[in-house]
Write a protein that holds these residues in place. Structure first.
Motif, PDB file in Angstrom:
ATOM      1  N   PRO A 436       0.843  -1.205   0.000  1.00  0.00           N
ATOM      2  CA  PRO A 436       0.000   0.000   0.000  1.00  0.00           C
ATOM      3  C   PRO A 436       0.873   1.248   0.000  1.00  0.00           C
ATOM      4  CG  PRO A 436      -0.595  -1.506   1.792  1.00  0.00           C
ATOM      5  CD  PRO A 436       0.706  -1.982   1.234  1.00  0.00           C
ATOM      6  N   ASP A 448      -9.974  -2.921   7.336  1.00  0.00           N
ATOM      7  CA  ASP A 448      -9.161  -3.432   6.229  1.00  0.00           C
ATOM      8  C   ASP A 448      -7.789  -2.779   6.193  1.00  0.00           C
ATOM      9  OD1 ASP A 448     -11.190  -5.103   5.473  1.00  0.00           O
ATOM     10  OD2 ASP A 448     -11.954  -3.797   3.878  1.00  0.00           O
ATOM     11  N   GLN A 452      -3.998  -4.216   6.611  1.00  0.00           N
ATOM     12  CA  GLN A 452      -2.914  -3.921   5.669  1.00  0.00           C
ATOM     13  C   GLN A 452      -1.663  -3.435   6.398  1.00  0.00           C
ATOM     14  OE1 GLN A 452      -5.065  -1.234   2.847  1.00  0.00           O
ATOM     15  NE2 GLN A 452      -4.129  -2.499   1.270  1.00  0.00           N
ATOM     16  N   SER A 455      -0.041  -6.500   8.101  1.00  0.00           N
ATOM     17  CA  SER A 455       0.578  -7.443   7.153  1.00  0.00           C
ATOM     18  C   SER A 455       1.796  -6.831   6.478  1.00  0.00           C
ATOM     19  CB  SER A 455      -0.442  -7.878   6.098  1.00  0.00           C
ATOM     20  OG  SER A 455      -0.878  -6.778   5.320  1.00  0.00           O
ATOM     21  N   THR A 456       1.773  -5.520   6.213  1.00  0.00           N
ATOM     22  CA  THR A 456       2.925  -4.857   5.611  1.00  0.00           C
ATOM     23  C   THR A 456       4.095  -4.838   6.584  1.00  0.00           C
ATOM     24  OG1 THR A 456       1.429  -3.457   4.312  1.00  0.00           O
ATOM     25  CG2 THR A 456       3.729  -2.763   4.451  1.00  0.00           C
TER      26      THR A 456
END
Length: 650
Positions: A436, A448, A452, A455-456
């Motif tokens: 992202p 959401d 992100q 997870s990043t």
């Protein structure tokens, strides 16, 4: 750094400039004179951290909870006296001071080498006379003070300038620190942290007026005086000839003084006789061997002028034109909103290293307590470089053809001469759906986006596949698990020396902070602090117990409630390693506080330090390093001290 020898000169030659003061009394007087503003002391925190760190153990990574308690006691002593503190930390190494920064790092490297020689010889921590700051202590001190509710500022240029400017502009009762530059700036009074008695709030206040009287100059002369003695702007190496001229013509030369004291008195005598004017400064610049940089003296004097101040040495139309490199730079491939947010977070000590990368494409890391003679643990700078490359790619947008701008790294590790920055290529992490952009990570809202961010962050450490299990853990435990799992994947053998590995772990936490800042804070910064997860003294104890072959019950001190969590976390880390075909090898080392290799004859006169062959399992960026430092010979898997553990899957 200040002017070499000036602090000692004041104490020895003009003791009347060292006045003992009661800060409570000064605060009370300020309240009477200024009823609308509370008494404030601005603290040069970088010159105080050595004084603040007093816990017993310091070589094995720091005793962080004890340190936090010490900081809290320090703050409370001033609160009880009604004094507000504002803490300033260096937020940048300016280009003009890079050479001096490198010199200090080289000096620190020598000190650390001496420390390791002592530990190998005596098997114990040395006395305070060999004290070296625990790795990353200033970084975590900044966050500690912020967590304790203090105003904490990370600077955009050299800290001493911003400290002096704040003290003047906000009518502070004084500056607390230990830097002779505060005698040169025309600012509020300068208090000594070294002479502070916290229980009574009594310390020494240094007087510029008395110093000037002893030197026979005015306060207007002080910036030029500092430059002609050598400082962070004007190197001493250019001034030897000038000093010789001053010494031979000065009537104040005294054989009972050392050479440096005579130089101070002689330089003061010389400049007391020249008119305070720009033409006098230009004449001095022509006389000194400044090479092609004839503006060096001018820039040095100008660096001491605070906002709104003027000097006869500098033409009025160019007063205060100085700006740090960070202030002059625009964002690299980022829009103004993101850049401004990064800048605000930097100043308010909310992120770590992000603004420096975005604004200048540059980052530095000081010395760690690493043993250059240990051939099996790479420097932390190399261990965490793959993770940093991922972070850089998150921060810096790629251009045409997917190419990223290179990042300039100034990291201290064995084999890096620091002659120039290393140019590091950002590498995109493996994130489902792609990485992202910063606007999404930093500004967007919703579940959401939170997913992100998390997870990043994990992808920076190659752990994106373990997201569900890590999210189920308490945040500090999850953060430290990320660090341990990453280390297991990077290091083929886990046969660490406790001091060295303690430094690696602490520097790993700063890498977590950087990733957390880049990814929009999926963790609270407080959850990634060392006092939440690490204690150097306890780490040393458990390290030795493990290598003596102690049972799990002994390691966990019979606390049955810890058995299951410990096994679960161990299984999770082992699962990560197995999934990436990493075999953890260990070697019991027996008893004793020892960070060296006993069976090698250690003679620093004849043996040069070298490091083992370290190849990241993900990248090949270490090729140059490993070619310079081939793997040490004579110790293979058949060595009687080796015992290999093939960890089973869960």
């Amino acid at each position: 750094m200040g002017v070499r020898g000036l602090q000692g000169f004041v104490a020895r030659v003009c003791p009347d400039a060292c006045k003992t003061v009661d800060l409570r009394e000064m605060a009370e007087k300020h309240r009477i004179d200024h009823p609308d503003s509370p008494p404030v002391i601005v603290v040069d925190a970088m010159s105080c951290v050595r004084r603040w760190y007093t816990p017993e153990s310091w070589v094995c990574g720091g005793q962080w909870r004890e340190y936090l308690a010490i900081l809290e006691d320090f703050i409370n002593a001033f609160i009880a006296a009604g004094i507000k503190l504002v803490f300033y930390f260096d937020g940048v190494v300016e280009e003009k001071k890079r050479e001096e920064w490198i010199k200090r790092r080289m000096k620190n490297t020598e000190e650390i080498a001496t420390l390791f020689r002592f530990i190998k010889t005596h098997r114990k921590q040395p006395g305070r006379e060999m004290f070296v700051l625990p790795s990353a202590l200033p970084t975590f001190t900044r966050f500690a003070l912020k967590s304790l509710g203090q105003k904490t500022v990370c600077t955009l240029q050299e800290a001493d300038f911003e400290v002096a400017a704040y003290g003047l502009q906000h009518n502070c009762i004084g500056i607390l620190g230990q830097d002779s530059d505060y005698l040169i700036y025309n600012t509020c009074p300068y208090f000594s942290i070294e002479n502070l008695h916290l229980d009574r709030l009594v310390t020494v206040m240094y007087s510029r007026e008395v110093l000037c009287h002893v030197l026979g100059i005015s306060s207007t002369h002080l910036p030029l005086f500092a430059c002609l003695l050598g400082n962070d702007v004007v190197p001493e190496s250019l001034l030897e000839g000038f000093w010789h001229k001053c010494l031979t013509t000065s009537p104040h030369r005294n054989n009972s003084y050392n050479r440096r004291t005579n130089i101070l008195l002689s330089v003061a005598n010389y400049i007391s006789k020249i008119p305070c004017s720009y033409s006098s400064l230009k004449h001095l610049e022509e006389m000194l061997p400044l090479g092609s940089d004839k503006s060096l003296l001018y820039r040095g004097v100008n660096s001491y002028l605070l906002p709104g101040q003027q000097s006869p040495w500098i033409p009025p139309n160019v007063i205060n034109c100085q700006m740090s490199s960070l202030q002059q730079q625009s964002a690299l491939c980022q829009d103004k909103e993101i850049f401004q947010l990064a800048k605000e977070q930097h100043i308010q000590s909310e992120n770590y290293s992000i603004f420096n990368i975005l604004s200048n494409g540059e980052i530095e890391c000081s010395n760690s307590l690493e043993d250059d003679y240990d051939t099996e643990i790479p420097g932390q700078a190399l261990i965490y470089r793959p993770a940093r490359q991922h972070i850089y790619s998150i921060l810096l947008e790629s251009g045409k053809g997917g190419a990223y701008p290179l990042v300039k790294e100034w990291f201290v590790y064995f084999g890096n001469p620091l002659k120039q920055p290393e140019l590091i290529q950002p590498v995109r992490p493996s994130v489902t759906g792609g990485t992202p952009n910063l606007k999404t990570l930093w500004l967007a809202k919703g579940p959401d986006v939170e997913k992100q961010r998390y997870s990043t962050f994990l992808a920076c450490f190659y752990l994106q596949d373990e997201m569900e299990e890590l999210q189920a853990l308490e945040a500090p435990v999850a953060g430290f698990c990320c660090l341990l799992a990453y280390l297991m994947m990077q290091l083929a053998q886990v046969d660490s020396r406790a001091v060295h590995l303690g430094a690696v772990l602490i520097r790993g936490l700063t890498t977590l902070l950087m990733a957390n800042s880049a990814c929009g804070f999926p963790f609270k910064m407080d959850d990634l602090m060392p006092w939440a997860v690490f204690d150097g003294k306890l780490f040393q104890e458990k390290y030795q117990q493990s290598h003596r072959g102690c049972s799990l019950e002994e390691l966990l001190e019979g606390n049955e409630s810890l058995y299951t969590p410990f096994q679960n976390l161990k299984s999770l880390i082992c699962k990560v390693c197995m999934a990436r075909n990493r075999t953890i090898e260990s070697r019991p080392r027996g008893n004793g506080f020892n960070t060296g290799r006993e069976q090698r004859d250690f003679n620093p006169r004849f043996q040069q330090p070298h490091r083992s062959h370290f190849v990241s399992p993900y990248h090949n960026q270490m090729r140059g390093f490993t070619q310079r430092h081939p793997q040490s010979q004579g110790r293979g898997s058949g060595h009687p001290y080796w015992r290999r553990y093939h960890l089973p899957p869960r």
